[in-house]
Design an enzyme around this catalytic site. Structure first.
Site, PDB file in Angstrom:
ATOM      1  N   ASN A  11     -13.663  29.015 -33.287  1.00 27.95           N
ATOM      2  CA  ASN A  11     -14.551  28.141 -32.513  1.00 27.95           C
ATOM      3  C   ASN A  11     -13.765  27.614 -31.315  1.00 27.95           C
ATOM      4  O   ASN A  11     -12.936  26.719 -31.460  1.00 27.95           O
ATOM      5  CB  ASN A  11     -15.029  26.993 -33.418  1.00 27.95           C
ATOM      6  CG  ASN A  11     -15.882  25.989 -32.670  1.00 27.95           C
ATOM      7  OD1 ASN A  11     -16.246  26.197 -31.505  1.00 27.95           O
ATOM      8  ND2 ASN A  11     -16.219  24.890 -33.337  1.00 27.95           N
ATOM      9  N   LYS A  13     -14.756  25.917 -28.881  1.00 29.30           N
ATOM     10  CA  LYS A  13     -15.253  24.610 -28.401  1.00 29.30           C
ATOM     11  C   LYS A  13     -15.354  24.619 -26.871  1.00 29.30           C
ATOM     12  O   LYS A  13     -15.644  25.664 -26.297  1.00 29.30           O
ATOM     13  CB  LYS A  13     -14.359  23.480 -28.935  1.00 29.30           C
ATOM     14  CG  LYS A  13     -14.207  23.563 -30.465  1.00 29.30           C
ATOM     15  CD  LYS A  13     -13.579  22.357 -31.088  1.00 29.30           C
ATOM     16  CE  LYS A  13     -13.505  22.525 -32.601  1.00 29.30           C
ATOM     17  NZ  LYS A  13     -12.948  21.383 -33.304  1.00 29.30           N
ATOM     18  N   HIS A  99     -22.164  21.469 -36.515  1.00 28.25           N
ATOM     19  CA  HIS A  99     -20.735  21.157 -36.389  1.00 28.25           C
ATOM     20  C   HIS A  99     -20.562  19.641 -36.298  1.00 28.25           C
ATOM     21  O   HIS A  99     -21.368  18.945 -35.685  1.00 28.25           O
ATOM     22  CB  HIS A  99     -20.128  21.851 -35.168  1.00 28.25           C
ATOM     23  CG  HIS A  99     -18.642  21.770 -35.177  1.00 28.25           C
ATOM     24  ND1 HIS A  99     -17.963  20.644 -34.757  1.00 28.25           N
ATOM     25  CD2 HIS A  99     -17.702  22.641 -35.611  1.00 28.25           C
ATOM     26  CE1 HIS A  99     -16.667  20.856 -34.930  1.00 28.25           C
ATOM     27  NE2 HIS A  99     -16.478  22.047 -35.443  1.00 28.25           N
ATOM     28  N   GLU A 101     -18.776  17.812 -34.568  1.00 26.00           N
ATOM     29  CA  GLU A 101     -18.746  17.224 -33.211  1.00 26.00           C
ATOM     30  C   GLU A 101     -20.161  17.068 -32.673  1.00 26.00           C
ATOM     31  O   GLU A 101     -20.442  16.147 -31.905  1.00 26.00           O
ATOM     32  CB  GLU A 101     -17.855  18.087 -32.302  1.00 26.00           C
ATOM     33  CG  GLU A 101     -16.378  17.852 -32.626  1.00 26.00           C
ATOM     34  CD  GLU A 101     -15.491  19.073 -32.525  1.00 26.00           C
ATOM     35  OE1 GLU A 101     -15.876  20.051 -31.872  1.00 26.00           O
ATOM     36  OE2 GLU A 101     -14.395  19.032 -33.127  1.00 26.00           O
ATOM     37  N   GLU A 171     -15.741  21.307 -43.301  1.00 27.24           N
ATOM     38  CA  GLU A 171     -14.778  20.818 -42.313  1.00 27.24           C
ATOM     39  C   GLU A 171     -14.708  19.292 -42.404  1.00 27.24           C
ATOM     40  O   GLU A 171     -15.526  18.590 -41.806  1.00 27.24           O
ATOM     41  CB  GLU A 171     -15.239  21.201 -40.904  1.00 27.24           C
ATOM     42  CG  GLU A 171     -15.411  22.687 -40.699  1.00 27.24           C
ATOM     43  CD  GLU A 171     -15.345  23.068 -39.218  1.00 27.24           C
ATOM     44  OE1 GLU A 171     -14.352  23.698 -38.849  1.00 27.24           O
ATOM     45  OE2 GLU A 171     -16.239  22.702 -38.454  1.00 27.24           O
ATOM     46  N   GLY A 177      -8.803  18.800 -35.622  1.00 24.60           N
ATOM     47  CA  GLY A 177      -8.052  18.526 -34.399  1.00 24.60           C
ATOM     48  C   GLY A 177      -7.015  17.426 -34.550  1.00 24.60           C
ATOM     49  O   GLY A 177      -6.475  16.927 -33.573  1.00 24.60           O
ATOM     50  N   SER A 217      -7.633  21.869 -38.834  1.00 22.78           N
ATOM     51  CA  SER A 217      -6.193  22.041 -38.611  1.00 22.78           C
ATOM     52  C   SER A 217      -5.600  23.219 -39.379  1.00 22.78           C
ATOM     53  O   SER A 217      -4.470  23.144 -39.866  1.00 22.78           O
ATOM     54  CB  SER A 217      -5.441  20.738 -38.924  1.00 22.78           C
ATOM     55  OG  SER A 217      -5.885  19.700 -38.053  1.00 22.78           O
TER      56      SER A 217
HETATM   57  P1  13P Z   1      -9.258  22.438 -35.592  1.00 27.69           P
HETATM   58  O1  13P Z   1      -8.846  23.761 -36.182  1.00 27.69           O
HETATM   59  O2  13P Z   1      -8.832  22.258 -34.169  1.00 27.69           O
HETATM   60  O3  13P Z   1      -8.897  21.294 -36.468  1.00 27.69           O
HETATM   61  O4  13P Z   1     -10.884  22.468 -35.538  1.00 27.69           O
HETATM   62  C1  13P Z   1     -11.606  22.848 -36.635  1.00 27.69           C
HETATM   63  C2  13P Z   1     -13.024  23.021 -36.224  1.00 27.69           C
HETATM   64  O5  13P Z   1     -13.694  22.057 -35.881  1.00 27.69           O
HETATM   65  C3  13P Z   1     -13.592  24.380 -36.213  1.00 27.69           C
HETATM   66  O6  13P Z   1     -14.962  24.358 -36.044  1.00 27.69           O
END
Ligand code: 13P
Length: 261
Positions: A11, A13, A99, A101, A171, A177, A217
């Site tokens: 992803n 983003k 997701h 976010e 997640e 992140g 992560s």
């Molecule tokens: P990170 O791997 O940066 O923690 O993000 C995970 C994520 O949100 C994948 O959709």
């Protein structure tokens, strides 16, 4: 019972522009071919066409083109949104829904997430439904309840026959992140509980066949111990998917994991 083939998603983003997206897609496509893992990459909307061209141009296109989001209406006055058929025009075959976010930064409700899941499945796309608790919810002992609720809402009205095109991504919000990964055991516990909920909703056979990715992560260095867990079927990768070497290392870890199910 059907074995669960590992599935790794990158992803991206809101990162990368044309040249970087092109180069990364090329590296991933040439390195991930022929492995016993499903791989998808999710560029930002403006680069779907570019990345799609790179993936289609491979001798044996093996990496799926994914979209980070989709809108459930087919067309009309929905400024800024992108429909299922627009994505299909660009050869997108898999979409993310819910997701964290989008839930927590953009304020998406379970109702909206469910509408997106159903619209994408109806059109024949694959869906990765993202679930996961916040730190506050984890500390209050609500992890499994939050995941169960997000599964119930997100999959409401989904036909059991459509579940072969659904993947769940667990997640935990506090691990995204932050560099703070769930321990393999904590992740396994949450995955097992989520699979149990899928069993309540769709029966044991479908629950056992449904892939549940871990996200938060994940790096090449910690992927193997996560993917070794019996209910973890690959990962949804953010930051580490932006570096070819890291992402390919994670795909390699998934291809070395024992087949489950
Ligand atoms: P990170 O791997 O940066 O923690 O993000 C995970 C994520 O949100 C994948 O959709």
């Amino acid at each position: 019972m059907a074995a669960r083939k590992p599935f790794v998603g990158g992803n991206w983003k809101m990162n990368l522009h044309t040249a970087e997206a092109h180069a990364l897609a090329r590296s991933v496509a040439t390195s991930c071919d022929g492995r016993e893992v499903d791989v998808a990459i999710f560029p930002a909307f403006p680069y779907l066409a570019e990345v799609g061209t790179v993936l289609q141009g491979q001798p044996q296109p093996g990496v799926m083109l994914g979209a980070q989001d989709v809108y459930h209406q087919s067309n009309g006055a929905f400024t800024g949104e992108v429909s299922v058929t627009m994505l299909q025009d660009l050869n997108v075959t898999v979409v993310l829904a819910g997701h964290s976010e989008r839930r927590h930064v953009l304020g998406e409700s379970d109702l909206l997430v469910n509408a997106k899941v159903r619209a994408a499945l109806k059109a024949g796309l694959e869906v990765i439904l993202c679930i996961g608790e916040t730190l506050e919810q984890r500390e209050a002992g609500q992890t499994d309840a939050v995941n169960a609720a997000q599964l119930c809402y997100g999959l409401a009205g989904v036909d059991p026959a459509q579940m072969s095109r659904v993947t769940i991504a667990y997640e935990p919000v506090w691990a995204i992140g932050t560099g703070r990964t769930a321990t393999p055991q904590d992740a396994q516990d949450a995955h097992k509980a989520a699979r149990g909920m899928l069993g309540h909703l769709f029966g044991a056979t479908i629950a056992e066949a449904t892939r549940i990715q871990y996200g938060g992560s994940v790096k090449a260095a910690n992927a193997a111990e996560l993917f070794a867990q019996p209910d973890i079927d690959g990962g949804l990768i953010g930051g580490a998917s932006l570096k070819a070497e890291e992402f390919i290392g994670i795909v390699e870890a998934a291809s070395n994991a024992t087949v489950k199910g």
